[in-house]
Each structure stands twice: as structure tokens, then as C-alpha cells.
Design a protein around this motif. Structure first.
Motif, short mmCIF file in Angstrom:
data_model
loop_
_atom_site.label_atom_id
_atom_site.label_comp_id
_atom_site.label_asym_id
_atom_site.label_seq_id
_atom_site.Cartn_x
_atom_site.Cartn_y
_atom_site.Cartn_z
N GLY A 171 1.16 -1.48 -0.61
CA GLY A 171 -0.14 0.04 -0.13
C GLY A 171 0.92 0.99 0.36
N PRO A 172 0.51 2.64 0.09
CA PRO A 172 0.94 3.85 0.02
C PRO A 172 1.30 3.82 0.75
N ILE A 173 3.21 4.28 0.82
CA ILE A 173 3.88 5.00 2.31
C ILE A 173 2.98 6.29 2.58
N LYS A 174 2.95 6.74 4.05
CA LYS A 174 1.98 7.65 4.30
C LYS A 174 3.17 8.10 5.64
N MET A 175 2.48 9.79 5.51
CA MET A 175 3.38 9.92 6.48
C MET A 175 2.13 11.27 6.97
N VAL A 176 3.38 11.44 8.51
CA VAL A 176 2.49 11.93 9.56
C VAL A 176 3.08 12.71 9.68
N THR A 177 2.09 14.19 9.36
CA THR A 177 3.42 15.51 9.68
C THR A 177 2.55 16.42 10.64
N PRO A 178 3.36 17.89 10.70
CA PRO A 178 2.76 18.87 11.86
C PRO A 178 2.14 19.04 9.85
N PRO A 179 1.05 20.80 9.53
CA PRO A 179 0.86 21.49 8.46
C PRO A 179 1.92 21.66 8.12
N HIS A 180 2.94 22.77 6.54
CA HIS A 180 3.07 23.19 6.52
C HIS A 180 3.40 24.80 6.63
N THR A 181 3.45 25.04 7.97
CA THR A 181 3.36 26.53 8.58
C THR A 181 4.19 26.37 10.23
N PRO A 182 4.46 27.64 9.72
CA PRO A 182 5.15 27.60 11.51
C PRO A 182 4.50 27.18 12.48
N VAL A 183 4.94 26.61 13.16
CA VAL A 183 4.50 26.65 14.73
C VAL A 183 3.55 27.75 15.58
N PRO A 184 2.18 27.17 15.51
CA PRO A 184 1.36 28.53 15.79
C PRO A 184 1.73 28.40 17.35
N PHE A 185 1.54 29.42 18.29
CA PHE A 185 1.46 29.99 19.25
C PHE A 185 0.16 29.52 20.12
N SER A 186 -1.37 29.64 20.30
CA SER A 186 -2.36 29.46 20.50
C SER A 186 -2.06 28.25 20.92
N PRO A 187 -2.24 27.59 22.29
CA PRO A 187 -2.62 25.43 22.70
C PRO A 187 -3.72 25.06 21.67
N SER A 188 -4.88 26.03 21.06
CA SER A 188 -5.73 25.25 20.61
C SER A 188 -5.34 25.14 19.00
N LEU A 189 -4.53 25.26 19.22
CA LEU A 189 -3.59 25.83 17.19
C LEU A 189 -2.53 24.45 17.34
N GLU A 190 -1.85 24.82 18.34
CA GLU A 190 -0.24 23.81 18.36
C GLU A 190 -1.09 22.42 18.81
N ASP A 191 -1.92 22.26 19.36
CA ASP A 191 -2.85 20.77 19.31
C ASP A 191 -3.01 20.29 17.68
N LEU A 192 -3.45 21.29 17.36
CA LEU A 192 -4.54 20.62 15.75
C LEU A 192 -2.01 20.59 15.44
N TYR A 193 -1.30 20.79 15.25
CA TYR A 193 -0.72 21.29 14.41
C TYR A 193 0.13 19.92 15.24
N LEU A 194 0.89 19.63 15.83
CA LEU A 194 1.14 18.29 16.74
C LEU A 194 0.35 17.05 15.69
N PRO A 195 0.90 15.73 15.20
CA PRO A 195 0.32 14.71 15.15
C PRO A 195 -0.31 13.67 16.29
N SER A 196 -1.04 14.34 15.98
CA SER A 196 -2.13 12.88 17.19
C SER A 196 -1.76 10.82 17.00
N ALA A 197 -2.48 10.41 17.99
CA ALA A 197 -2.52 9.22 17.60
C ALA A 197 -3.11 8.62 16.98
N GLU A 198 -4.45 9.44 16.33
CA GLU A 198 -5.26 9.12 16.30
C GLU A 198 -4.87 9.64 15.27
N ARG A 199 -4.43 10.06 14.22
CA ARG A 199 -4.40 10.45 13.08
C ARG A 199 -3.00 9.57 12.18
#
Lengths: 322, 361, 340
Positions: free
Chosen positions: C296-324
């Protein structure tokens, strides 16, 4: 005068070796046989040799892209250097460094450096080693007027002064950073004026006068060895050739170079001083001239026939172990 | 009420927290005798069979094949035919409830003690008596090599395993590397623990050490069990010792460790990882090299063994590639077919039984 | 075996090596802390306390507090390394690479090659990496792909206390320049760490879990994310192998390829920015040498192509999670090669 007859002969031999080496590279480069680009040190010999006559093999120097003179002043093997310029396997760096990266750590030569302003921070490290291990050694960074404007240089000056390192920063002001005049690019006009800003002694010397350079460096080296911290030296030197070989030098005034060669040639000045004072004879110096000429001739002849590095050399020497 | 017995996930070795039940060897309704092999369990380290402790009929398989459960979890239930199914149900429910409420791991842990100025790690299981088994591992091993034997031996005896100098978490100082350094450490440990009767068990280089320790114990020696010992007529495979010392990475080490077993499939990644972690400790490489040169090379204890009076058994794996089984030994020699050098792991039950038998315990 | 934090493990590594070898020095701003001020020395022991306690034992000649001057700090460390010391320089945040990169990639990394194999530069440059610390774009990056790109550097990224100590000791004993990157969120993580000195070699991946359905490769903080994902997947009947390369230069590609040859599926979790990162590097290399094994395809789980955001709500979205990560695994398993 604390220089013996042997010292004077050695100083002259090293200056002459630099001049002949560079003059010959100038000629050979024009044939197209030398790869890459080279920056020649001719005209500045009294600076490198005047400073390095005060150093031992354990004292480290860092150099610049215009590094042949510093290497030879530290007694790096001229034949090995010539082979390196020709990209030969038996060159001093195995043909992997070339003109801008000649190093000879066994002679205290930490490398010519293709990055302007690359050397001063490294020299802080060599001086830190000397201080930490209590060796009494000193470290010298040769930098040009161009490098004097780099942030790395300013950081190194402050760092060395704060940590009281046995370091000497020699700024060889040859008037040009490539084509850009130092009179224009150095805001405080004289580089030596920057010493005060970093809380260290500064001295400006005429780089065509070997004796002036030698005694100013001697004082700086003694201060450093004695724990007195760093010194800034500005050495005003002429540049006999262009920024690199092939530079048409249209930015220089008509007759500028001819006048420099006529009136500000450190080798002629040295010869005049020592013969007038009766320290050495013209015959003594002529003997050195002949020996050095033969040495350079042999080096070029060997370089032209030496083997080139092969595929087996491409991927070695990246890591000690990987 | 008739007895209902639990079959639980055993704890083999300090680091084992869970195990995978890889195969039942008995069917429900089948009658079981103590000592019978009833199931196969796979840990990170090795796969081994579990023997029944209690007799009866296998009444229930609580855990099916392929499941991984924590140490102590109920795997099955053994009881006589007369016990009602409801009683079995209640037993299972109660045990599962209790397991859920169970807290920490109270198994005794090894400790590092000072023995005459050396740091020696010791695992001391069972009742604190003055009569004990003392188990001595081989070259490059440690006390965890006895993981399958220690729990069984400690059920009704005291069983003490140690890390020899240069090994495990003991001092890495082996002095000259002479075997006397190891022998002195064991003799001093026995004295310090105040043991009055000692049943020595030694494997490989530890067998050599055991013979020489036995010679110094006099009347305190109870029995001697030697497992593929060094120092008899067969020499130690020097290429193995050298290869084991030199290997720096998993790939380099694996072929050497596989030589230890008749069945190389027993070698797991974790076993290799554990050995590498040990070998990467400062001082281990030097210690092992000294022991190879001074203790393994020219090990000779045949005459010492011949002169011992205590009951002795010599066990060997038929397919031992580290020290080939000798044609004869000064004491009764049992050769286990289809086993390699690590027969105390490969044939844990047989070896444990032989150790107990010769000790009369 | 005693349990220690990641930070304690690193601290111990410094003590072992400084006691063993008088040529080992540490240097950097606040490496002890408080120099020139009127209070006590060893005020901080590095910005996160990793070098705490070294100053009282080894003194100012070996615990060198410096001005805030990254080019000079790194350049001096490099120069000292070529002249006989074995410096460990603290860059604090790896993001500060921007003001000293020349000394790393044009100087330290190239000496040996440029000088024909005659130079030895045993320098260690430590730096903190990683998001999740609420420190925004200039103090949260995982810049290891940039270092990994440079021949002549070794790049070490521990994910747990045991490896942290062994890898740092190896780094200090290593004769090549080593970039040693510490994820900020790992400092408090505990694990079993021997009291004595030991090394963990470079270029050997650690296999943390074995499963036959998919290979997940992760570094630093993402190793725990990958393990959490493997737990989630196990409950759904998918068994994952989780591999931590531990060093990106050298990279143990063999262990990854061997696993992919068994599982047929590869998912790489990388906290660095998605373009030209370790995930793309491993994906390309595996596709090159083990295409035959991929189902099957190789999958890459990474942050988006953005600088690291400050707001906790955004930073938590930024980081790869176990569910992702779990979702990526399932996507690879669904999309089988040759299927429509």
C-alpha cells in the motif's frame, strides 16, 4: 633588534617563497591548467611572516580565502600546497580542499577558509583549548577588511575579550573586499578603532614593513601568553593582484598596482633595510632567491605529473567513523 | 469444597510484566498431573512451556491462544470432576475481580550488595534458610538466565542467583581475569549470607566456577549440578567468545547468540537488545576479554570434580555448539537430545527437576 | 534498575564523561548560570537544568559560561575540538541555528573532508527541539532534517531516558561532530537508566514493538505517539511494528526495510515540517530499495506546512496525534497496491 641572522634569513626565505609561489600560480593559472579559483597573497608577505615568526607549531592560526601566504608563513610544505592547487591525490589535502581549504594542523595551520569571517570564532576555540589546558599557546585569526565587517568577527572579538583568551585578531586591510573599497565599507575608517569597542588593545602597522609587523605581533603574543587577553592588529597591506585570478581590476586606478609594486614591495624594503644595516648581504639574499625559485619550479613540475584522486577517494574522509 | 486450582501467567524474570499464551497443550476435560506440560507462553525474551503445579481436570480455559495478559492473570482452572460448574464460574469471576483490583508488583527484586568490597547483584528467592541453591551463570550471562528455574526452585527452597564480577549489574572489575577472582566472589558471598548448606548450580563458565567453589566449601557443600560446564574435557568455542565480545550491533551479535540454542527461533530481539545493553556498559568489553583469555582458555577442573564427594549431576545438550558434550565425565553425565548450550532455558523443567533431585530437595 | 528522568539521564552522562576525560568541557550561555552577577553560580545549569551541578565539581575552566553569542560559542567549540578539547556546546533552542549555522555546516562538518582526512572535530552541539511547549514559531522547530542534509554531521534524536544517556555518552566519545537534539517535552519522562556509563551506538534503530501488519517509524516525542497509535490499532485488530531510528545520520535503513518486507506497509511520523523532512527521506529510500515489498502507499504523518503556532488550541492541532497516525495506517491498509 632581537632577530638573529638565522631568523632574518628564515623570514626572508618565507616571504620570498610566498611571492614566488603566488607569482608562479598567477602564470600557471593563465594557462588554464589550474582548476577552480585562486586568491593571491602577493604584496602582503610581511604581514603573515611578520606575525608568524613569533609563533611556534603549537600556536594555531586561522586564515582566509587568500590563505597561501599564511600557510607558507607557518611553514606548510609548498610542494604539497602546489599539488593541492592542481587537485592532485598527493596534495596536502588529498585534492579534496583546494586553494581555499589548505590546512596543516601539525604546523598549527587550522585552514584557509572560504567563508569570510569564518576564522575568528574558530580561533577563539583554539585559544580556549590553550587556556583550558594551560599550554601557554596563542591563537591568531587572520582576517581581511571585508571580514572585519562580519558579525562572526564581532562576536569573536567580544567573546575573546570577555573570556580573556590568548587570541590575536590580525586584520589585513588590503584596501578591497573583492571590488569594494574598505575606505567605503568600514564605517569607522580604520579597523583598529574597533578595538576600543571590545575593550582590547589595538595597534595599526604598516604591512610593508616586516619589522613593524614583527614587533607589534611580538607584543601581542607576549601579552596573550602572559594571560593579558586578546589584541586587535590592523595591518595595512597592498594587494598586487586582483581579488581572484581573472579579475580585470577595472575598479582600480590607472597605475595603482604599478606604483604599489614599485614603492611598497615588502621584499624590496626588507632587502634594503637588512643590507643597509649590514645584517645580511645581497649575496645571502640572492642565494635564498635561487633556492626558492628552484623549489617552486620543482613543485610545479611535480604537480603537473602527479596522479589525480580516483573514485576510491570520493567518499572517504567524510567521517572518522560512520 | 474440593480444591479448585488456578493456572496463572507465570513471572519469568524480573522484567516480565505480561506474556502471550501461544498454545494450549491440553484440552478441557483432559486430566492433568503435576509436572505435565500444559501450555506454551511467549515472553519478550523467550518461548517456554508451563508445567502444571496441581493435578486434576482442566475445567476451563479462561484465556485463549494468542492473547497477551499480565503476569498473574488467570489462564485456566483445574479441579476435580466433582466440583460443580457453578463453583468454577464463581472462582473465575472472583479471580478476575481480584486481578482487576490488584495493585503493584510485589515480587522480590534483585539487589546489589557489597561483598568484600565488590558490588554483587543477587536475587534471593524463597524462605530465608541456611540451606540454599546458589546458581552461577555463564560467560556473558547474568542471574536472569535462571528465570525459568528460579521460581520453581524457590517454591519450597531458598534459591540465590548472582551476577558474577564482570557481569549483569555487579562490579565490572575482574582483576586479572583469573577464575579465582570469580571463585572468591562466590565463596565470599556464601560466607556473607551465612549459608550452612549449599547446592551449587553452574552453567558453562559458571559450571567451572561452581566446581572450584565446591572444592572450597568442604562440608557445607550439599550437591552440585553442572550444566554444560567449562573445564572438563571439551574446550570452549573460542570463536564464539571472541565474536560475542566483538559484536557491537544487533546484526553482529545475533548469529553468535543463536549458537547458544539448538533452536535459533528462541532468540528474540529483546534477548539480543538486553545483551547489547549489558555489553555497552563501560568496563564490560575489557572484563569479558580478560575472562576469555584467563578463565575460558585452558579451563581445567576435571580432577577437582573427580575429587568431590557430594552428589553431583552433569547435564549437557546434545547439540551444544559452545562446549561440545564430552564422551565421558568424572560424574554421571546426562545428555539431553535436541538441546543446545542453554539447556536450562531450552529444557527448563528437566533441568530444574535434575537440580532438585541431586540436591534431594 | 533505577528509574530516572530524561533530564537526569543527560545530566549523568555529562558527569560520567567529564570525570572520565579532562578534555571534555561544556560551554554556552547560562551553562552554569549567574556569571558576573552578584548572586550564586550554577543558578540554572543550562536553560533546562541539564548541566546543573557541573560547575561546583568542575569549575569555570571546564564549565564555560559565555556571552549570548551563538556564532562565537559554536565556532569556539568547533575550534577547540580541532585543537584537542572535546567540547559539548549548548545552543539552547535548536532554532538558534540561524545565527551560527556557518560554523556548523561550513566549518565543523567539512574540516575532515576539506583537509584530506587530517582533521578530527569531536564536538557535540546540544539543542532543544519540538513543539507542545507553547513557545511559538521561533522556539519550537524540529530542524533535524536540515542537519541531516549535511555530510560530515551526525544527528542524534533520543526518545527516552535510557537512549538519551547512552547516546550522549557516545556523542561525547565520538570523533565526529554530533548534533544532539532534545525534545523539550521529554525532559520529564522517566525510564530505567543504569547508574554506570554505557554507550548506545549511532545508526542502530530501536524496535519498540513488533507487529505484522504495518511498520511505523517515529522519532523523539513522536515515538510515544506512534506507540499510542499502535495500542489503538491493536484494539482494532491491527498489529504494528514501531521503530525509532534514534539517529537520522547515520540512518539505520536496514531495520526499517526488513520490517517493511514483513509488513508491506509503512507509516512515518515526523514532527518536522512536511517538505524535505525525515519522513520524505525515509519514504523515498524505502520506495527505492523495497518497492517490491510495499502492499500500500507509504503514509507520512506530519504537521502542516506552517510555522509552529502559539495558541494552545492551534498548537495541539499542529502536532501529529495517535488518532491521526492510526488513521494513516488504516488508509495505507485500505489502499492496496493493484486494487481499484
Amino acid at each position: 633588534m632581537q632577530l638573529s641572522r638565522e631568523d632574518l634569513l628564515l623570514a626572508y626565505r618565507r616571504m620570498r617563497r610566498i611571492r614566488d609561489f603566488e607569482d608562479r600560480v598567477h602564470v600557471e593559472f593563465a594557462t588554464g591548467e589550474l582548476p577552480g579559483f585562486v586568491h593571491l597573497y602577493a604584496g602582503e608577505e610581511a604581514s603573515a611572516v611578520g606575525v608568524c615568526m613569533n609563533l611556534t607549531d603549537e600556536d594555531m592560526i586561522a586564515s582566509t580565502h587568500r590563505g597561501h601566504g599564511h600557510c607558507l608563513a607557518k611553514d606548510t610544505d609548498a610542494t604539497g600546497m602546489m599539488l593541492e592547487l592542481y587537485g592532485r591525490k598527493d596534495g596536502i589535502c588529498g585534492g579534496k580542499g583546494g586553494s581555499m581549504h589548505i590546512a596543516d594542523l601539525s604546523k598549527g595551520m587550522m585552514g584557509a577558509n572560504g567563508i569570510v569571517g569564518g576564522g575568528p570564532p574558530l580561533i577563539c576555540g583554539a585559544a580556549l583549548t590553550a587556556k583550558t589546558l594551560g599550554t601557554g599557546n596563542v591563537a591568531v585569526a587572520f582576517t581581511g577588511d571585508g571580514g572585519s565587517n562580519q558579525g562572526t568577527t564581532f562576536e569573536a572579538l567580544n567573546f575573546a575579550a570577555v573570556l580573556k583568551l590568548p587570541a590575536i585578531f590580525v586584520f589585513e586591510n588590503n584596501g578591497y573586499a573583492e571590488t569594494t573599497a574598505s575606505q567605503w565599507s568600514v564605517a569607522c575608517k580604520d579597523i583598529v578603532n574597533r578595538a576600543a569597542a571590545f575593550g582590547m588593545p589595538g595597534v595599526s602597522v604598516d604591512g610593508t614593513d616586516f619589522f613593524a609587523v614583527w614587533s607589534a605581533a611580538r607584543e601581542a603574543v607576549e601579552r596573550a601568553r602572559g594571560g593579558g587577553g586578546p589584541t586587535l592588529m590592523e595591518v595595512k597591506v597592498p594587494r598586487f593582484y586582483g581579488h581572484f585570478e581573472g579579475d580585470a581590476e577595472t575598479y582600480r586606478a590607472d597605475g595603482e598596482v604599478a606604483a604599489l609594486k614599485r614603492d611598497h614591495d615588502c621584499l624590496k624594503i626588507f632587502r634594503g633595510r637588512v643590507t643597509e644595516a649590514g645584517l645580511l648581504s645581497n649575496a645571502d639574499l640572492d642565494t635564498v632567491d635561487a633556492e626558492v625559485a628552484a623549489e617552486i619550479e620543482a613543485a610545479v613540475a611535480l604537480a603537473k605529473v602527479s596522479p589525480l584522486p580516483g573514485p576510491e577517494d570520493l567518499v572517504t574522509d567524510v567521517y572518522v567513523r560512520y | 469444597m474440593d480444591a479448585i486450582h488456578a493456572i496463572t501467567m507465570p513471572k519469568w524474570g524480573m522484567s516480565m510484566t505480561e506474556g502471550r499464551l501461544s498454545g494450549w497443550l491440553v484440552r478441557p476435560g483432559q486430566s492433568i498431573a503435576p509436572g505435565m506440560e500444559i501450555l506454551e507462553i511467549e515472553t519478550d525474551k523467550i518461548t517456554n512451556v508451563l508445567e502444571a503445579r496441581d493435578g486434576g481436570i482442566l475445567r476451563r480455559r479462561v484465556i485463549e491462544e494468542g492473547q497477551t495478559v499480565p503476569v498473574g492473570a488467570l489462564l485456566g482452572v483445574v479441579a476435580d470432576a466433582g466440583v460443580a460448574d457453578e463453583a468454577i464460574d464463581a472462582f473465575v469471576a472472583e479471580r478476575q475481580l481480584a486481578a482487576g483490583a490488584e495493585g503493584g508488583d510485589d515480587a522480590p527484586a534483585p539487589r546489589v550488595i557489597d561483598v568484600g568490597g565488590r558490588a554483587i547483584r543477587v536475587l534471593d528467592l524463597g524462605e530465608p534458610r541456611s540451606e540454599a541453591f546458589v546458581l552461577i551463570h555463564g560467560f556473558g550471562g547474568d542471574l536472569n538466565n535462571w528465570l525459568f528455574n528460579m521460581p520453581a526452585l524457590a517454591e519450597d527452597s531458598r534459591a540465590i542467583a548472582l551476577d558474577l564480577p564482570g557481569h549483569g549489574e555487579s562490579t565490572k572489575d575482574v582483576g586479572t581475569g583469573d577464575v579465582s577472582v570469580l571463585v572468591d566472589a562466590v565463596v565470599d558471598l556464601i560466607a556473607q549470607l551465612g549459608l550452612e548448606k549449599v547446592h551449587l548450580v553452574g552453567h558453562s563458565m559458571g559450571g567451572l566456577v561452581a566446581m572450584l567453589v565446591a572444592d572450597r566449601l568442604g562440608s557445607r557443600l550439599g550437591s552440585l549440578a553442572l550444566i554444560a560446564p567449562a573445564g572438563l574435557s571439551s574446550a570452549v568455542n573460542d570463536a564464539y567468545a571472541g565474536g560475542f565480545i566483538a559484536a557491537e550491533k544487533r546484526k553482529d551479535l545475533k548469529p553468535w547468540v543463536e549458537m547458544l540454542f539448538a533452536d535459533p527461533a528462541l532468540v528474540t530481539r529483546d534477548m539480543i537488545e538486553g545483551l547489547l545493553n549489558y555489553k555497552r556498559l563501560d568496563g564490560v568489553g575489557e572484563a569479558l576479554a580478560l575472562l576469555q583469555a584467563r578463565t575460558l582458555a585452558g579451563a581445567a577442573a576435571e580432577s577437582v570434580l573427580a575429587g568431590l564427594d557430594a552428589p553431583t549431576v552433569v547435564l549437557w545438550g546434545e547439540q551444544d555448539r559452545i562446549i561440545a558434550p564430552p564422551a565421558s565425565a568424572p560424574k554421571p553425565l546426562t545428555i539431553l537430545p535436541g538441546r543446545g548450550h542453554m539447556l536450562h532455558m531450552e529444557a527448563a523443567s528437566d533441568v530444574t527437576r535434575a537440580i532438585r533431585a541431586v540436591a534431594g530437595l | 534498575m533505577p528509574k530516572k528522568t530524561f533530564k537526569q539521564a543527560l545530566n549523568e552522562a555529562h558527569f560520567h564523561e567529564m570525570r572520565r576525560d579532562p578534555r571534555v568541557i561544556v560551554m554556552g550561555e547560562d551553562i552554569s548560570g549567574g556569571i558576573g552577577a552578584s548572586g550564586e553560580m550554577d543558578a540554572w545549569g543550562g536553560s533546562e537544568g541539564v548541566t546543573k551541578g557541573l560547575y561546583p565539581e568542575f569549575g569555570p575552566s571546564r564549565v564555560v559560561d559565555t556571552p549570548l553569542s551563538e556564532s562565537a560559542i559554536i565556532g569556539a567549540a568547533v575550534g577547540a575540538a580541532t585543537t584537542g578539547l572535546r567540547p559539548v556546546a549548548d545552543l539552547m533552542f535548536a532554532d538558534f541555528l540561524g545565527v551560527c549555522f556557518d560554523q556548523i555546516f561550513n566549518q565543523a562538518a567539512k574540516f575532515r573532508y576539506m583537509f584530506g582526512g587530517k582533521a578530527v572535530t569531536p564536538v557535540v552541539i546540544r539543542g532543544m527541539i519540538g513543539a507542545g511547549f507553547r513557545t511559538a514559531a521561533q522556539h519550537s522547530q524540529c530542524l533535524y532534517p536540515i542537519f541531516t542534509h549535511i555530510p560530515g554531521l551526525k544527528v542524534v534524536i533520543p526518545s527516552n531516558p535510557y537512549d538519551a544517556k547512552g547516546l550522549l555518552i557516545q556523542a561525547i566519545r565520538d570523533d565526529d561532530p554530533v548534533i544532539f537534539l532534545e525534545h523539550k517535552l521529554l525532559y520529564g519522562v522517566t525510564g530505567e537508566v543504569p547508574d554506570g556509563a554505557y554507550t548506545v551506538p549511532f545508526g542502530e534503530a530501536k524496535v519498540l514493538r513488533e507487529g505484522g501488519d504495518v511498520t511505523i517509524v517515529a522519532l523523539a516525542l513522536m515515538v510515544q505517539v506512534a506507540l499510542d497509535a499502535a495500542e489503538l490499532l491493536s484494539k482494532r485488530g491491527i498489529e504494528a511494528t514501531v521503530i525509532d531510528p534514534r539517529t537520522t545520520s547515520p540512518l539505520d535503513l536496514d531495520t526499517i526495510v526488513e520490517s517493511v518486507e514483513e509488513t508491506g506497509h509503512l507509516v512515518i511520523v515526523d514532527e518536522s515540517s512536511p517538505r524535505c523532512n525525515i519522513a520524505t527521506d525515509i519514504a523515498a529510500q524505502v520506495a527505492d530499495v523495497a518497492f517490491h515489498a510495499l502492499k500500500g502507499p507509504i503514509k507520512m504523518v506530519t504537521p502542516p506546512h506552517t510555522p509552529v503556532p502559539f495558541s494552545p488550541s492551534l498548537e495541539d492541532l499542529y502536532l501529529p496525534s495517535a488518532e491521526r497516525v492510526a488513521a494513516a495506517v488504516e488508509a495505507s491498509l485500505r489502499t492496496r497496491k493493484g486494487a481499484a
